[in-house]
Design an enzyme around this catalytic site. Sequence first.
Site, short mmCIF file in Angstrom:
data_model
loop_
_atom_site.label_atom_id
_atom_site.label_comp_id
_atom_site.label_asym_id
_atom_site.label_seq_id
_atom_site.Cartn_x
_atom_site.Cartn_y
_atom_site.Cartn_z
N HIS A 64 0.82 -1.21 0.00
CA HIS A 64 0.00 0.00 0.00
C HIS A 64 0.86 1.26 0.00
O HIS A 64 2.01 1.25 0.42
CB HIS A 64 -0.94 0.03 1.21
CG HIS A 64 -0.21 0.18 2.52
ND1 HIS A 64 0.43 -0.87 3.14
CD2 HIS A 64 0.00 1.26 3.31
CE1 HIS A 64 0.99 -0.45 4.26
NE2 HIS A 64 0.76 0.86 4.39
N ASP A 90 0.49 5.02 1.71
CA ASP A 90 -0.31 5.51 2.84
C ASP A 90 -1.36 6.53 2.40
O ASP A 90 -1.09 7.41 1.58
CB ASP A 90 0.58 6.15 3.90
CG ASP A 90 1.41 5.11 4.66
OD1 ASP A 90 1.00 3.94 4.71
OD2 ASP A 90 2.46 5.49 5.21
N HIS A 128 4.60 0.23 0.27
CA HIS A 128 5.33 -0.59 1.24
C HIS A 128 4.44 -1.69 1.80
O HIS A 128 3.21 -1.69 1.61
CB HIS A 128 5.93 0.27 2.36
CG HIS A 128 4.94 1.17 3.04
ND1 HIS A 128 4.59 2.39 2.52
CD2 HIS A 128 4.23 1.01 4.18
CE1 HIS A 128 3.70 2.96 3.32
NE2 HIS A 128 3.45 2.15 4.34
N ARG A 167 5.05 6.55 14.01
CA ARG A 167 5.09 7.15 12.67
C ARG A 167 4.62 8.61 12.69
O ARG A 167 3.59 8.91 13.28
CB ARG A 167 4.19 6.37 11.72
CG ARG A 167 4.28 6.85 10.27
CD ARG A 167 3.41 6.01 9.35
NE ARG A 167 2.18 6.68 9.02
CZ ARG A 167 1.09 6.08 8.56
NH1 ARG A 167 1.07 4.77 8.37
NH2 ARG A 167 0.00 6.76 8.28
O1 LIG Z 1 5.06 -1.30 10.63
C1 LIG Z 1 5.69 -1.04 9.61
O2 LIG Z 1 6.82 -1.44 9.39
C2 LIG Z 1 5.08 -0.16 8.55
C3 LIG Z 1 3.63 0.02 8.79
C4 LIG Z 1 3.02 0.94 7.78
O3 LIG Z 1 2.47 0.53 6.81
C5 LIG Z 1 3.14 2.38 7.98
O4 LIG Z 1 3.66 2.81 9.01
O5 LIG Z 1 2.69 3.13 7.11
FE LIG Z 2 1.79 2.19 5.59
#
Ligand SMILES: O=C(O)CCC(=O)C(=O)O
Ligand SMILES: [Fe+2]
Length: 277
Positions: free
Chosen positions: A97, A99, A253, A268
């Site tokens: 995906h 984001d 990702h 994040r």
């Molecule tokens: O947990 C992760 O490594 C990435 C998760 C994810 O898709 C994000 O933080 O946008």
């Molecule tokens: Fe993500």
Amino acid sequence: MSLTITPLSPALGAQISGVDISRDITAAQRDAIEQALLQHQVLFFRDQPINPEQQARFAARFGDLHIHPIYPNVPNTPQVLVLDTAVTDVRDNAVWHTDVTFLPTPALGAVLSAKQLPAYGGDTLWASGIAAFEALSAPLRGMLDGLTATHDFTKSFPLERFGTTAEDLARWEATRRNNPPLSHPVVRTHPVSGRKALFVNEGFTTRINELSELESEALLKLLFAHATRPEFSIRWRWQEHDVAFWDNRVTQHFAVDDYRPNRRVMHRATILGDVPF
Ligand SMILES: O=C(O)CCC(=O)C(=O)O
Ligand SMILES: [Fe+2]
């Protein structure tokens, strides 16, 4: 001390050293990091123990920050969201995906910090939409450029998994109301570098608008598989205090879901982007 940029694969990814991102970075450091991001699309920093305020301050050097409608935040620092397997079902990240493409202005990028990790497993992969687009044949590139696709919040955030308590249900209903399905170009032009990238993702893209349903389904299947081929992607094996910074305009990702019931905690900070064209 100047930055050291070590490319990690031909398609995307570089490791950055020689900067302490917990401190207020200089304008020159900021610009060097932005240039590296434009070129390498995902950057990795090792040994960067940062608290949420420092993470938000670093990310805010690259744009205004987004507050996520569904994921929980760090108390007092709502610009930093928490992905904690002990608190939230994060399985929706185990699909390729980009984001928040359900927003009219999907994120420019995000800064992700590893707080607590399983002994092994829990890697994250990124793929370059630029490399994927450039590897398509000229006729297919020509056909895709100019098409639009529908992106829908509920594809990755289905009611079954996000409406379990009354409070969650109310938040999900409000988010769905505020984010009806919308369209983005299938091929996106990077607003700064001008490079073209494939901009459909399995997480949120439901339909190529100008094609028949059958054609759309077949072509999206092809594009989802093509975009995430190993040669267009990189897999990061996390260490605690690693930080990843990706350009969400031209990458997608996948967070590998192979470690539960072990706990994994990530923070994040998401940087607001602009309207794709
Ligand atoms: O947990 C992760 O490594 C990435 C998760 C994810 O898709 C994000 O933080 O946008
Ligand atoms: Fe993500």
